[in-house]
Design a protein around this motif. Sequence first.
Motif, mmCIF file in Angstrom:
data_model
loop_
_atom_site.group_PDB
_atom_site.id
_atom_site.type_symbol
_atom_site.label_atom_id
_atom_site.label_comp_id
_atom_site.label_asym_id
_atom_site.label_seq_id
_atom_site.Cartn_x
_atom_site.Cartn_y
_atom_site.Cartn_z
ATOM 1 N N THR A 193 0.839 -1.208 0.000
ATOM 2 C CA THR A 193 0.000 0.000 0.000
ATOM 3 C C THR A 193 0.868 1.250 0.000
ATOM 4 O O THR A 193 2.029 1.221 0.435
ATOM 5 C CB THR A 193 -0.889 0.068 1.269
ATOM 6 N N LEU A 194 0.279 2.319 -0.505
ATOM 7 C CA LEU A 194 0.926 3.635 -0.406
ATOM 8 C C LEU A 194 0.181 4.398 0.671
ATOM 9 O O LEU A 194 -1.049 4.341 0.739
ATOM 10 C CB LEU A 194 0.787 4.393 -1.725
ATOM 11 N N LYS A 195 0.897 5.115 1.520
ATOM 12 C CA LYS A 195 0.244 5.973 2.527
ATOM 13 C C LYS A 195 0.166 7.376 1.932
ATOM 14 O O LYS A 195 1.209 7.954 1.578
ATOM 15 C CB LYS A 195 1.066 6.022 3.821
ATOM 16 N N ILE A 196 -1.046 7.873 1.797
ATOM 17 C CA ILE A 196 -1.230 9.171 1.147
ATOM 18 C C ILE A 196 -1.906 10.138 2.130
ATOM 19 O O ILE A 196 -2.941 9.816 2.713
ATOM 20 C CB ILE A 196 -2.123 9.030 -0.112
ATOM 21 N N GLU A 197 -1.307 11.314 2.248
ATOM 22 C CA GLU A 197 -1.920 12.325 3.113
ATOM 23 C C GLU A 197 -2.882 13.164 2.276
ATOM 24 O O GLU A 197 -2.533 13.615 1.182
ATOM 25 C CB GLU A 197 -0.822 13.204 3.731
ATOM 26 N N ILE A 198 -4.091 13.341 2.811
ATOM 27 C CA ILE A 198 -5.107 14.101 2.079
ATOM 28 C C ILE A 198 -4.734 15.590 2.125
ATOM 29 O O ILE A 198 -4.560 16.164 3.206
ATOM 30 C CB ILE A 198 -6.508 13.894 2.734
ATOM 31 N N PRO A 199 -4.546 16.248 0.967
ATOM 32 C CA PRO A 199 -4.065 17.643 0.949
ATOM 33 C C PRO A 199 -5.117 18.651 1.407
ATOM 34 O O PRO A 199 -4.777 19.703 1.944
ATOM 35 C CB PRO A 199 -3.689 17.868 -0.524
ATOM 36 N N GLU A 200 -6.390 18.365 1.132
ATOM 37 C CA GLU A 200 -7.467 19.253 1.613
ATOM 38 C C GLU A 200 -8.757 18.439 1.672
ATOM 39 O O GLU A 200 -8.813 17.361 1.070
ATOM 40 C CB GLU A 200 -7.643 20.453 0.686
ATOM 41 N N ASP A 201 -9.754 18.931 2.384
ATOM 42 C CA ASP A 201 -11.017 18.184 2.530
ATOM 43 C C ASP A 201 -11.548 17.759 1.161
ATOM 44 O O ASP A 201 -11.588 18.565 0.230
ATOM 45 C CB ASP A 201 -12.096 19.063 3.207
ATOM 46 N N ILE A 202 -11.931 16.483 1.065
ATOM 47 C CA ILE A 202 -12.474 15.997 -0.214
ATOM 48 C C ILE A 202 -13.947 15.649 -0.029
ATOM 49 O O ILE A 202 -14.305 14.837 0.825
ATOM 50 C CB ILE A 202 -11.678 14.755 -0.709
ATOM 51 N N ASN A 203 -14.803 16.302 -0.824
ATOM 52 C CA ASN A 203 -16.246 16.054 -0.709
ATOM 53 C C ASN A 203 -16.834 15.441 -1.973
ATOM 54 O O ASN A 203 -17.937 14.901 -1.952
ATOM 55 C CB ASN A 203 -16.978 17.363 -0.392
#
Length: 301
Positions: free
Chosen positions: A261-271
């Motif tokens: 798996t890749l660990k990805i940080e969410i850059p901004e709120d995703i709706n």
Amino acid sequence: MDFYKILGVARDATPEEIKKAFREKAKRFHPDRNKSSQEFFKKVTLAYETLIDPEKRKKYDLQLNRNTSILDKALFKIYNTLGFTPVSKKGKDLYKKVFISLKEGFLGSVKTIFYTRKERCSYCEGTGITENSVIRECSLCHGEGLVKKRVIKIPCSRCKGKGFQILNPCTNCSGKGYIHLETKKTFKIPEGIKEGDYIRIKGGGDCGRNGGDYGDLYLIVKFQEEDFQLKGKDVYKTVYIPKKDLKKGDVISVPHFLEDTLKIEIPEDINSETTLKIRNRGYKDRKGNVGNFYIKIIPLD
Ligand SMILES: [Zn+2]
Ligand SMILES: [Zn+2]
């Protein structure tokens, strides 16, 4: 040293033919006329003395037969009946699909394939003819291998285009000259291979006829991956994640074709549906240029 070849006569030459051949050779190569041919003249004399004596010839023939390959013996039988030696023919090329993962294609790998092909019968060297066989000119095409159909000629159905029929054919292959056998080949997948590329394995196809080479095996590469989509060098992955886990700073785990798996940080709120681009984590081409990895995120309520 083949005495028949030295005198330039056929294996079934009559004593008259042998005498005649010897006289001609003796005239041309006699040491009185030609000093340099002394050695060859000795060979010609020995060949003549052997073949003209029925007892010596019989012994010599037996010995010669033992030293002749199965293939040559079979071709000679055909020659004796039809007056010509059939041409050798390369075997058919085979085409097989080979399924690989993106990881195998990216890193390069070694794979093994099992498949069935026509393997040359070793009892008759692919001719269908053995010691016990008798060759008869085909009664339908009279040795031509072709029959007339309206205005064109098609391969003769009785002898399958060979021009002859075999009585008492090889029992191992029923006279076909080949047997269907499962074969195993190991081959290399080069790094960066594309879907639809071919890998050629020389000699991996069906066996040839009358001493002809094996055909080749062409492996057509297909990706078995269903979890990832490949577009050129770029790889796409779709993930469905609850909205509550898609706030800025959250870390999500996304499957990747090279690692768990890749660990990805969410850059901004995703709706709503969003695609994140991870540079240089895609597939690559044969030159080693690496594409991008795209994560298509579909938020769930
Ligand atoms: Zn025929
Ligand atoms: Zn055989």
